[in-house]
Design a protein around this motif. Structure first.
Motif, PDB file in Angstrom:
ATOM      1  N   GLU A 195       0.828  -1.201   0.000  1.00  0.00           N
ATOM      2  CA  GLU A 195       0.000   0.000   0.000  1.00  0.00           C
ATOM      3  C   GLU A 195       0.865   1.254   0.000  1.00  0.00           C
ATOM      4  O   GLU A 195       2.000   1.241   0.483  1.00  0.00           O
ATOM      5  N   SER A 196       0.286   2.336  -0.497  1.00  0.00           N
ATOM      6  CA  SER A 196       0.940   3.630  -0.452  1.00  0.00           C
ATOM      7  C   SER A 196      -0.121   4.720  -0.508  1.00  0.00           C
ATOM      8  O   SER A 196      -1.273   4.457  -0.841  1.00  0.00           O
ATOM      9  N   GLY A 197       0.278   5.944  -0.192  1.00  0.00           N
ATOM     10  CA  GLY A 197      -0.609   7.085  -0.308  1.00  0.00           C
ATOM     11  C   GLY A 197      -1.125   7.646   1.001  1.00  0.00           C
ATOM     12  O   GLY A 197      -1.805   8.677   1.004  1.00  0.00           O
ATOM     13  N   GLY A 198      -0.824   6.995   2.105  1.00  0.00           N
ATOM     14  CA  GLY A 198      -1.250   7.505   3.391  1.00  0.00           C
ATOM     15  C   GLY A 198      -0.485   8.755   3.781  1.00  0.00           C
ATOM     16  O   GLY A 198       0.509   9.118   3.164  1.00  0.00           O
ATOM     17  N   ALA A 241     -18.641   0.343   3.774  1.00  0.00           N
ATOM     18  CA  ALA A 241     -19.121   0.545   5.125  1.00  0.00           C
ATOM     19  C   ALA A 241     -20.014   1.777   5.159  1.00  0.00           C
ATOM     20  O   ALA A 241     -19.779   2.760   4.456  1.00  0.00           O
ATOM     21  N   GLY A 242     -21.046   1.725   5.987  1.00  0.00           N
ATOM     22  CA  GLY A 242     -21.974   2.843   6.052  1.00  0.00           C
ATOM     23  C   GLY A 242     -21.313   4.159   6.435  1.00  0.00           C
ATOM     24  O   GLY A 242     -21.751   5.228   5.992  1.00  0.00           O
ATOM     25  N   SER A 243     -20.248   4.089   7.220  1.00  0.00           N
ATOM     26  CA  SER A 243     -19.584   5.290   7.696  1.00  0.00           C
ATOM     27  C   SER A 243     -18.799   6.022   6.608  1.00  0.00           C
ATOM     28  O   SER A 243     -18.452   7.191   6.786  1.00  0.00           O
ATOM     29  N   VAL A 244     -18.517   5.352   5.495  1.00  0.00           N
ATOM     30  CA  VAL A 244     -17.727   5.966   4.430  1.00  0.00           C
ATOM     31  C   VAL A 244     -18.501   6.112   3.128  1.00  0.00           C
ATOM     32  O   VAL A 244     -18.005   6.762   2.199  1.00  0.00           O
ATOM     33  N   PRO A 297      -9.103  17.812   8.415  1.00  0.00           N
ATOM     34  CA  PRO A 297     -10.502  17.446   8.179  1.00  0.00           C
ATOM     35  C   PRO A 297     -11.070  18.142   6.946  1.00  0.00           C
ATOM     36  O   PRO A 297     -10.824  19.327   6.723  1.00  0.00           O
ATOM     37  N   GLY A 298     -11.814  17.373   6.163  1.00  0.00           N
ATOM     38  CA  GLY A 298     -12.360  17.879   4.919  1.00  0.00           C
ATOM     39  C   GLY A 298     -11.468  17.657   3.721  1.00  0.00           C
ATOM     40  O   GLY A 298     -11.908  17.854   2.577  1.00  0.00           O
ATOM     41  N   GLY A 299     -10.248  17.238   3.950  1.00  0.00           N
ATOM     42  CA  GLY A 299      -9.305  17.005   2.873  1.00  0.00           C
ATOM     43  C   GLY A 299      -9.495  15.659   2.215  1.00  0.00           C
ATOM     44  O   GLY A 299     -10.409  14.897   2.543  1.00  0.00           O
ATOM     45  N   SER A 300      -8.603  15.358   1.271  1.00  0.00           N
ATOM     46  CA  SER A 300      -8.687  14.131   0.485  1.00  0.00           C
ATOM     47  C   SER A 300      -7.344  13.420   0.426  1.00  0.00           C
ATOM     48  O   SER A 300      -6.282  14.047   0.501  1.00  0.00           O
ATOM     49  N   LEU A 301      -7.409  12.112   0.291  1.00  0.00           N
ATOM     50  CA  LEU A 301      -6.248  11.271   0.055  1.00  0.00           C
ATOM     51  C   LEU A 301      -6.637  10.162  -0.907  1.00  0.00           C
ATOM     52  O   LEU A 301      -7.804   9.763  -0.962  1.00  0.00           O
ATOM     53  N   ARG A 302      -5.653   9.662  -1.639  1.00  0.00           N
ATOM     54  CA  ARG A 302      -5.872   8.545  -2.542  1.00  0.00           C
ATOM     55  C   ARG A 302      -4.874   7.446  -2.190  1.00  0.00           C
ATOM     56  O   ARG A 302      -3.662   7.651  -2.295  1.00  0.00           O
ATOM     57  N   LEU A 303      -5.382   6.305  -1.772  1.00  0.00           N
ATOM     58  CA  LEU A 303      -4.556   5.162  -1.436  1.00  0.00           C
ATOM     59  C   LEU A 303      -4.415   4.242  -2.640  1.00  0.00           C
ATOM     60  O   LEU A 303      -5.367   4.050  -3.397  1.00  0.00           O
ATOM     61  N   SER A 304      -3.234   3.674  -2.791  1.00  0.00           N
ATOM     62  CA  SER A 304      -2.966   2.737  -3.867  1.00  0.00           C
ATOM     63  C   SER A 304      -2.446   1.434  -3.293  1.00  0.00           C
ATOM     64  O   SER A 304      -1.754   1.424  -2.275  1.00  0.00           O
ATOM     65  N   GLN A 347     -10.146   6.255  -3.162  1.00  0.00           N
ATOM     66  CA  GLN A 347     -10.220   7.703  -3.137  1.00  0.00           C
ATOM     67  C   GLN A 347     -11.041   8.115  -1.925  1.00  0.00           C
ATOM     68  O   GLN A 347     -12.207   7.744  -1.812  1.00  0.00           O
ATOM     69  N   MET A 348     -10.446   8.893  -1.035  1.00  0.00           N
ATOM     70  CA  MET A 348     -11.087   9.294   0.206  1.00  0.00           C
ATOM     71  C   MET A 348     -11.277  10.802   0.203  1.00  0.00           C
ATOM     72  O   MET A 348     -10.311  11.562   0.187  1.00  0.00           O
TER      73      MET A 348
END
Length: 120
Positions: free
Chosen positions: A6-9, A60-63, A14-21, A81-82
């Motif tokens: 994994e990578s991208g962490g 998951a309901g939370s996401v 708060p309110g921002g974005s990240l993309r994990l691969s 994509q978060m």
């Protein structure tokens, strides 16, 4: 022989974005379902999102509505994509892949995890 990485962490407000691969390598005959799990300190590991080889997804309901899982079969990769990240999203995120390899017809393989921290 099989590697799941994994990578991208990282750290995001708060309110921002990240993309994990997540990249899977090795002598892979077939990639079945792939997914993302997360574990916060003192809590159990939980499913975040999963995607099948038919591109069906479950969240998951939370996401739901904030995260999007996708895959690239040519690269044996899965992405998360978060968006609209919240402090409660803080956790170590793990990639999971159900693989058909030379070693096993079907089995779960895990990455080492990548840290996501959402804080102001």
């Amino acid at each position: 022989q099989v590697q799941v990485v994994e990578s991208g962490g990282g750290l995001v407000q708060p309110g921002g974005s990240l993309r994990l691969s997540c990249s899977v390598s090795g002598n892979i005959l077939r990639v079945n379902a792939m997914g993302w799990y997360r574990q916060a300190p003192g809590k159990q590991r939980e499913l975040v999102a999963v995607i099948t080889n038919g591109d069906s997804t479950n969240y998951a309901g939370s996401v739901k509505g904030r995260f999007t899982i996708s895959r690239d079969n040519a690269k044996n990769a899965v992405y998360l994509q978060m968006n609209s990240l919240k402090p409660e999203d803080t956790a170590v995120y793990y990639c999971n892949a159900d693989l058909h390899t030379l070693e096993r017809f079907s089995g779960d393989y895990w990455g080492q995890g990548t840290q996501v921290t959402v804080s102001s």
